[in-house]
Design a protein around this motif. Structure first.
Motif, PDB file in Angstrom:
ATOM      1  N   UNK A 137     -43.238  23.332   9.536  1.00 30.34           N
ATOM      2  CA  UNK A 137     -43.648  22.439  10.618  1.00 30.34           C
ATOM      3  C   UNK A 137     -43.353  23.091  11.973  1.00 30.34           C
ATOM      4  N   UNK A 138     -42.159  23.672  12.083  1.00 32.85           N
ATOM      5  CA  UNK A 138     -41.770  24.315  13.345  1.00 32.85           C
ATOM      6  C   UNK A 138     -42.746  25.434  13.697  1.00 32.85           C
ATOM      7  N   UNK A 139     -43.210  26.132  12.667  1.00 32.60           N
ATOM      8  CA  UNK A 139     -44.124  27.244  12.935  1.00 32.60           C
ATOM      9  C   UNK A 139     -45.523  26.744  13.265  1.00 32.60           C
ATOM     10  N   UNK A 140     -45.883  25.565  12.653  1.00 33.88           N
ATOM     11  CA  UNK A 140     -47.264  25.114  12.855  1.00 33.88           C
ATOM     12  C   UNK A 140     -47.430  24.300  14.138  1.00 33.88           C
ATOM     13  N   UNK A 141     -46.332  23.737  14.681  1.00 31.40           N
ATOM     14  CA  UNK A 141     -46.463  22.997  15.939  1.00 31.40           C
ATOM     15  C   UNK A 141     -46.434  24.017  17.080  1.00 31.40           C
ATOM     16  N   UNK A 142     -47.525  24.163  17.788  1.00 33.53           N
ATOM     17  CA  UNK A 142     -47.493  25.157  18.865  1.00 33.53           C
ATOM     18  C   UNK A 142     -46.653  24.679  20.049  1.00 33.53           C
ATOM     19  N   UNK A 143     -46.370  23.360  20.107  1.00 33.32           N
ATOM     20  CA  UNK A 143     -45.635  22.807  21.247  1.00 33.32           C
ATOM     21  C   UNK A 143     -44.140  22.990  21.045  1.00 33.32           C
ATOM     22  N   UNK A 144     -43.513  23.875  21.822  1.00 35.55           N
ATOM     23  CA  UNK A 144     -42.088  24.138  21.628  1.00 35.55           C
ATOM     24  C   UNK A 144     -41.240  22.928  22.035  1.00 35.55           C
ATOM     25  N   UNK A 145     -41.750  22.162  23.017  1.00 35.18           N
ATOM     26  CA  UNK A 145     -41.019  20.959  23.448  1.00 35.18           C
ATOM     27  C   UNK A 145     -40.877  19.989  22.292  1.00 35.18           C
ATOM     28  N   UNK A 146     -41.945  19.856  21.493  1.00 34.59           N
ATOM     29  CA  UNK A 146     -41.916  18.930  20.352  1.00 34.59           C
ATOM     30  C   UNK A 146     -40.885  19.388  19.332  1.00 34.59           C
ATOM     31  N   UNK A 147     -40.816  20.700  19.104  1.00 36.64           N
ATOM     32  CA  UNK A 147     -39.827  21.220  18.151  1.00 36.64           C
ATOM     33  C   UNK A 147     -38.426  20.970  18.709  1.00 36.64           C
ATOM     34  N   UNK A 148     -38.276  21.161  20.014  1.00 31.57           N
ATOM     35  CA  UNK A 148     -36.985  20.892  20.677  1.00 31.57           C
ATOM     36  C   UNK A 148     -36.572  19.440  20.500  1.00 31.57           C
ATOM     37  N   UNK A 149     -37.549  18.513  20.645  1.00 32.92           N
ATOM     38  CA  UNK A 149     -37.252  17.073  20.466  1.00 32.92           C
ATOM     39  C   UNK A 149     -36.738  16.829  19.054  1.00 32.92           C
ATOM     40  N   UNK A 150     -37.363  17.487  18.099  1.00 35.28           N
ATOM     41  CA  UNK A 150     -36.975  17.324  16.696  1.00 35.28           C
ATOM     42  C   UNK A 150     -35.520  17.769  16.502  1.00 35.28           C
ATOM     43  N   UNK A 151     -35.172  18.879  17.130  1.00 38.33           N
ATOM     44  CA  UNK A 151     -33.801  19.389  16.979  1.00 38.33           C
ATOM     45  C   UNK A 151     -32.788  18.457  17.646  1.00 38.33           C
ATOM     46  N   UNK A 152     -33.201  17.845  18.760  1.00 38.93           N
ATOM     47  CA  UNK A 152     -32.283  16.886  19.411  1.00 38.93           C
ATOM     48  C   UNK A 152     -32.062  15.674  18.508  1.00 38.93           C
ATOM     49  N   UNK A 153     -33.134  15.281  17.827  1.00 40.60           N
ATOM     50  CA  UNK A 153     -32.973  14.142  16.915  1.00 40.60           C
ATOM     51  C   UNK A 153     -32.070  14.514  15.740  1.00 40.60           C
ATOM     52  N   UNK A 154     -32.100  15.780  15.362  1.00 40.54           N
ATOM     53  CA  UNK A 154     -31.202  16.248  14.299  1.00 40.54           C
ATOM     54  C   UNK A 154     -29.748  16.126  14.771  1.00 40.54           C
ATOM     55  N   UNK A 155     -29.522  16.517  16.034  1.00 36.82           N
ATOM     56  CA  UNK A 155     -28.158  16.384  16.581  1.00 36.82           C
ATOM     57  C   UNK A 155     -27.743  14.915  16.634  1.00 36.82           C
ATOM     58  N   UNK A 156     -28.701  14.037  16.958  1.00 38.72           N
ATOM     59  CA  UNK A 156     -28.385  12.594  16.960  1.00 38.72           C
ATOM     60  C   UNK A 156     -27.884  12.165  15.582  1.00 38.72           C
ATOM     61  N   UNK A 157     -28.531  12.706  14.558  1.00 36.31           N
ATOM     62  CA  UNK A 157     -28.139  12.346  13.175  1.00 36.31           C
ATOM     63  C   UNK A 157     -26.695  12.763  12.912  1.00 36.31           C
ATOM     64  N   UNK A 158     -26.344  13.956  13.393  1.00 34.18           N
ATOM     65  CA  UNK A 158     -24.972  14.440  13.138  1.00 34.18           C
ATOM     66  C   UNK A 158     -23.933  13.500  13.748  1.00 34.18           C
ATOM     67  N   UNK A 159     -24.290  12.831  14.846  1.00 35.33           N
ATOM     68  CA  UNK A 159     -23.344  11.900  15.477  1.00 35.33           C
ATOM     69  C   UNK A 159     -23.456  10.470  14.959  1.00 35.33           C
ATOM     70  N   UNK A 160     -24.327  10.275  13.970  1.00 37.67           N
ATOM     71  CA  UNK A 160     -24.446   8.926  13.384  1.00 37.67           C
ATOM     72  C   UNK A 160     -23.308   8.707  12.392  1.00 37.67           C
ATOM     73  N   UNK A 161     -22.693   7.516  12.416  1.00 38.27           N
ATOM     74  CA  UNK A 161     -21.604   7.269  11.457  1.00 38.27           C
ATOM     75  C   UNK A 161     -22.176   6.734  10.136  1.00 38.27           C
TER      76      UNK A 161
END
Ligand SMILES: Cc1ncc(COP(=O)(O)O)c(C=O)c1O
Length: 492
Positions: A468-492
């Motif tokens: 998915x990261x390779x197929x989305x040409x929009x780097x901002x969108x991939x960045x958003x995805x990674x931020x959401x991953x970080x949100x998950x790490x802080x979820x209890x």
């Protein structure tokens, strides 16, 4: 940013304003993240404390819970299934360091009057590292100096901040720029973002080394520093440091060698007779270096060393204030209070391992890496990127390499996924030098390759995420995805 990237950014900003596009992306993200959350939160259902317990829990019970976690996690790295991460890991070494940490658990270098031992440890860690990097040997003076930081990223960021402030003060540069090969660690991009230094990326050649011609062309009146790696994180390749440092010297700008990964391997590999180019202060253009004690220095996590050719440059790293009602305040690195226990453990590690220990460890690592490199080269479906020493990256022209990574994960291996180009890597540590581990790695790799060859369409794992990261040409969108991953790490 080149024209294509700019055009994509405009397109992305426009697309983001269309609700249907947003909904589609959200749906894709939610699906992926739900999968990830399951594996990122294995203890969620058994132990959970989202708020402070009303009454303190029994210490023995807390220790039991934490021992359970520790044992589950230790199983992962102890037998050498993980790339990098734990670089030493022998039981006696860990026991010794645990004692040192416990002995110094209250120490804080910020209070140098209360804990002068912490200052002594840090001064000697810096001195030993500078010496290993041929600091005083070449300058003839003891001017090569530095500081102990919390890790490679901090060492790099401290140096970049020092260059920014030095260039502003000495040269009046208000729009600083840094020249960084695309393969250098992300910490340089982080520095660029944090400190407002314009990033000028340069490409790498077919050997994954920075293109010297591009470096030369990228220098302008705003350049404050050029960066080279010894070696790079993704492919374990040493940049053409001599040529790059000459450019920096000629143009009177900084040259930082990032030896976070190689600082505690290359000096010993060189002594052992491996083909190691000069990478340290012997090159007159090198003005700073980073070397991680918490990697191949074999200390516990949380220390690294940043070195400067002279005291003047280091002064631009330091922070002082004389106006604060809290008193005269000064601190060498980003944090205020710091864990003195980690510096103590780092000092104790360097003393207990000694030159002989580092040489022996490096010998084992290199021997293991030589075996693994040769064995990967013999697998027809795979190829090694460039000519690395002990951090080995490999790709495939025939198979989805991320599916090979997933097949390896099923066999308990935790190896790193790379992209641009798609590849995997394994950073060889002492864990892999244990009897039978390298052989098991190659056996499992061969099995994984064979499996992906017959079943290229299996679902799940990391392959779709990289896909998915390779197929989305929009780097901002991939960045958003990674931020959401970080949100998950802080979820209890
Ligand atoms: C070459 C290189 N530089 C910098 C870093 C950053 O180090 P840390 O993760 O300790 O911040 C790494 C980490 O792997 C690295 O390999």
């Amino acid at each position: 940013m080149n024209i294509k990237e700019k055009a994509l950014q405009i397109l992305e900003n426009t697309a983001k304003k269309i609700p249907a596009v947003n909904r589609l992306l959200e749906k894709e993200y939610d699906k992926l993240l739900a999968e990830i959350e399951k594996s990122a939160k294995p203890y969620k259902d058994s132990v959970s404390y989202p708020i402070i317990p009303e009454k303190g829990i029994d210490r023995a019970e807390i220790l039991k819970t934490m021992t359970d976690f520790q044992q589950k996690e230790e199983n992962k790295w102890k037998d050498g299934f993980v790339s990098g991460a734990v670089y030493h890991g022998d039981h006696e070494h860990i026991e010794f360091l645990n004692k040192v940490v416990a002995l110094n658990s209250q120490s804080n270098p910020l209070h140098s009057d209360v804990w002068p031992s912490a200052g002594k440890y840090e001064a000697e860690i810096v001195s030993m590292t500078a010496n290993m990097m041929n600091g005083s040997a070449v300058t003839g003076k003891d001017e090569v100096c530095g500081a102990v930081s919390s890790g490679g990223t901090e060492s790099i960021m401290l140096a970049m901040k020092a260059y920014r402030d030095w260039a502003r003060d000495k040269k009046g540069i208000k729009k600083p720029e840094m020249i960084v090969p695309i393969t250098a660690h992300a910490a340089f991009d982080k520095s660029s973002q944090y400190f407002g230094i314009k990033m000028r990326h340069v490409a790498v050649d077919e050997n994954y080394q920075a293109k010297v011609k591009e470096v030369k062309r990228a220098v302008n009146k705003n350049t404050i520093v050029i960066v080279g790696s010894a070696p790079t994180f993704p492919h374990g390749i040493i940049d053409p440091l001599e040529e790059m440092s000459k450019i920096a010297r000629k143009r009177k700008i900084g040259f930082h060698v990032d030896a976070c990964l190689g600082g505690f391997v290359l000096p010993w590999a060189e002594k052992l007779g491996y083909d190691v180019p000069v990478f340290d202060f012997r090159l007159p253009g090198v003005t700073s270096m980073s070397a991680d004690t918490h990697k191949y220095g074999y200390a516990v996590k949380g220390t690294s060393v940043v070195l400067y050719r002279n005291l003047e440059l280091r002064h631009y790293q330091f922070y002082t204030t004389s106006d604060w009602p809290g008193g005269l305040y000064f601190s060498p690195t980003f944090a205020g209070s710091r864990p003195g226990s980690l510096s103590a453990a780092c000092w104790a590690t360097m003393l207990s391992v000694g030159e002989k220990g580092y040489l022996e460890a490096t010998k084992k690592i290199m021997k293991t890496a030589d075996y693994i490199k040769k064995a990967i080269a013999d697998i027809p479906e795979l190829f090694i990127l460039g000519n690395p020493l002990w951090v080995i990256s490999f790709g495939s022209n025939e198979l989805d390499i991320y599916k090979v990574m997933d097949a390896m994960s099923k066999r308990h291996w935790s190896i790193n996924g790379l992209h641009k180009p798609s590849a995997l890597h394994i950073a060889i540590t002492l864990r892999h030098a244990q009897k039978g581990v390298a052989e098991r790695f190659i056996k499992d790799l061969k099995k994984s390759v064979a499996e992906v060859k017959v079943q290229p369409k299996t679902k799940g794992g990391m392959a779709p995420i990289y896909g998915l990261a390779a197929s989305i040409p929009f780097r901002g969108a991939v960045g958003d995805l990674l931020k959401r991953y970080l949100d998950i790490l802080y979820k209890v």
